[in-house]
Scaffold this active site. Structure first.
Site, PDB file in Angstrom:
ATOM      1  N   PRO A  88       0.817  -1.221   0.000  1.00  0.00           N
ATOM      2  CA  PRO A  88       0.000   0.000   0.000  1.00  0.00           C
ATOM      3  C   PRO A  88       0.852   1.273   0.000  1.00  0.00           C
ATOM      4  O   PRO A  88       0.335   2.349  -0.259  1.00  0.00           O
ATOM      5  CB  PRO A  88      -0.801  -0.103   1.303  1.00  0.00           C
ATOM      6  CG  PRO A  88      -0.620  -1.490   1.809  1.00  0.00           C
ATOM      7  CD  PRO A  88       0.636  -2.035   1.215  1.00  0.00           C
ATOM      8  N   GLU A 115       2.964  -8.385   8.555  1.00  0.00           N
ATOM      9  CA  GLU A 115       2.980  -6.916   8.635  1.00  0.00           C
ATOM     10  C   GLU A 115       3.781  -6.291   7.505  1.00  0.00           C
ATOM     11  O   GLU A 115       3.786  -5.089   7.325  1.00  0.00           O
ATOM     12  CB  GLU A 115       3.560  -6.468   9.976  1.00  0.00           C
ATOM     13  CG  GLU A 115       2.587  -6.580  11.126  1.00  0.00           C
ATOM     14  CD  GLU A 115       1.254  -5.910  10.834  1.00  0.00           C
ATOM     15  OE1 GLU A 115       1.232  -4.687  10.669  1.00  0.00           O
ATOM     16  OE2 GLU A 115       0.235  -6.616  10.771  1.00  0.00           O
ATOM     17  N   ARG A 153      -3.494  -9.287 -20.365  1.00  0.00           N
ATOM     18  CA  ARG A 153      -4.498  -9.096 -21.417  1.00  0.00           C
ATOM     19  C   ARG A 153      -4.039  -8.119 -22.491  1.00  0.00           C
ATOM     20  O   ARG A 153      -4.623  -8.069 -23.568  1.00  0.00           O
ATOM     21  CB  ARG A 153      -5.851  -8.670 -20.823  1.00  0.00           C
ATOM     22  CG  ARG A 153      -5.834  -7.345 -20.132  1.00  0.00           C
ATOM     23  CD  ARG A 153      -7.136  -7.099 -19.392  1.00  0.00           C
ATOM     24  NE  ARG A 153      -8.259  -6.796 -20.279  1.00  0.00           N
ATOM     25  CZ  ARG A 153      -8.420  -5.634 -20.915  1.00  0.00           C
ATOM     26  NH1 ARG A 153      -7.529  -4.675 -20.775  1.00  0.00           N
ATOM     27  NH2 ARG A 153      -9.467  -5.434 -21.688  1.00  0.00           N
ATOM     28  N   ASP A 168     -10.806   0.159 -24.204  1.00  0.00           N
ATOM     29  CA  ASP A 168     -10.999   0.000 -22.762  1.00  0.00           C
ATOM     30  C   ASP A 168     -11.302   1.319 -22.075  1.00  0.00           C
ATOM     31  O   ASP A 168     -10.880   2.364 -22.528  1.00  0.00           O
ATOM     32  CB  ASP A 168      -9.696  -0.487 -22.103  1.00  0.00           C
ATOM     33  CG  ASP A 168      -9.505  -1.970 -22.280  1.00  0.00           C
ATOM     34  OD1 ASP A 168     -10.474  -2.642 -22.662  1.00  0.00           O
ATOM     35  OD2 ASP A 168      -8.379  -2.435 -22.025  1.00  0.00           O
TER      36      ASP A 168
HETATM   37  N1  ADE Z   1      -0.534  -5.484  -0.177  1.00  0.00           N
HETATM   38  C1  ADE Z   1      -1.399  -5.162   0.805  1.00  0.00           C
HETATM   39  N2  ADE Z   1      -2.201  -4.178   0.426  1.00  0.00           N
HETATM   40  C2  ADE Z   1      -1.850  -3.841  -0.846  1.00  0.00           C
HETATM   41  C3  ADE Z   1      -2.316  -2.884  -1.780  1.00  0.00           C
HETATM   42  N3  ADE Z   1      -3.298  -2.043  -1.507  1.00  0.00           N
HETATM   43  N4  ADE Z   1      -1.714  -2.832  -2.983  1.00  0.00           N
HETATM   44  C4  ADE Z   1      -0.691  -3.653  -3.269  1.00  0.00           C
HETATM   45  N5  ADE Z   1      -0.215  -4.582  -2.433  1.00  0.00           N
HETATM   46  C5  ADE Z   1      -0.789  -4.679  -1.223  1.00  0.00           C
END
Ligand code: ADE
Length: 248
Positions: A88, A115, A153, A168
């Site tokens: 994230p 974590e 794809r 797309d």
């Molecule tokens: N791993 C955990 N959450 C994630 C996310 N939002 N994007 C990519 N990998 C992740």
């Protein structure tokens, strides 16, 4: 193209890459997904891949040593390749990024669990971090599968109709227009007449107008970043007028 995935759940990633368009791309030899399990590279008897974080706190952290050996094996299996860590904290994945990844001959995806991954491994072995959105998954595997699908794809020959990737959502920075097939009438809802006209210029114009209108309604942030030409501005204005007169 070849995508190597470092993951504690190789079956998950392989299964997801075996269905639909991506599965077909693999069986046509356009894409190959290879998985590497850090447990196979752990040096102790217990195949340890994680430990408690220094400083305390919940969860476990993936260890440097087994991940480093796995990444090296994956990265160097066939020449060299950039290593992308899914987290994230990464740069947000966009269609533009997907297009640029799809042109690479090869890259490695690293999936974290628990974590996360010891920061020193990221500093040493990771070239970039990618996030699939502002939410937290329990691991990188779903995110890796998203990348594999979106990139797979786009491989030449993966989609039935060679043009369909160009049409797309996001390909032109806009959301997609609505689509219709049989029956002509569903209760009191009908297929827009223009789509039955056979007039391809008019149909193209209608589709672009819908795409502009939907983007204006649902993702004004995307429109704000675009440089619309005069014809597109006029179409959007038409859509706005019609919408304001009859919002349904
Ligand atoms: N791993 C955990 N959450 C994630 C996310 N939002 N994007 C990519 N990998 C992740």
């Amino acid at each position: 193209m070849r995508i190597d995935v470092v993951t504690l759940f190789p079956e998950f990633v392989q299964q997801a890459a075996q269905v639909g368009v991506v599965g077909r791309a693999q069986s046509r030899g356009l894409l190959s997904v290879v998985t590497w399990n850090p447990r196979d590279f752990a040096s102790d008897r217990h195949k340890t891949v994680d430990d408690r974080p220094f400083g305390g706190g919940p969860g476990m952290v993936m260890l440097v040593e087994p991940l480093r050996s796995t990444i090296r094996a994956a990265r160097d299996a066939e020449g060299s390749a950039p290593v992308i860590y899914l987290s994230p904290q990464g740069e947000r994945l966009t269609q533009r990024k997907v297009e640029s990844l799809s042109k690479l001959p090869r890259f490695v995806l690293l999936c974290g669990r628990y974590e996360g991954v010891d920061e020193r491994l990221i500093e040493e072995c990771v070239d970039e971090e990618l996030s699939i959105g502002d939410y937290v998954l329990s691991g990188g595997e779903l995110a890796a599968s998203v990348v594999i699908d979106a990139v797979g794809r786009l491989q030449d020959g993966a989609l039935g109709d060679a043009d369909s990737a160009k049409q797309d959502s996001f390909a032109e920075g806009l959301l997609d227009c609505p689509h219709y097939a049989r029956p002509l009438r569903e209760g009191d809802r009908e297929v827009p007449e223009v789509l039955l006209s056979g007039n391809h210029a008019l149909i193209r114009r209608w589709r672009l107008k819908q795409a502009l209108g939907r983007t204006w309604l649902r993702r004004p942030d995307l429109l704000a970043r675009m440089d619309l030409d005069k014809a597109a501005r006029k179409l959007l204005e038409e859509f706005r007028q019609e919408y304001l007169a009859d919002p349904d």
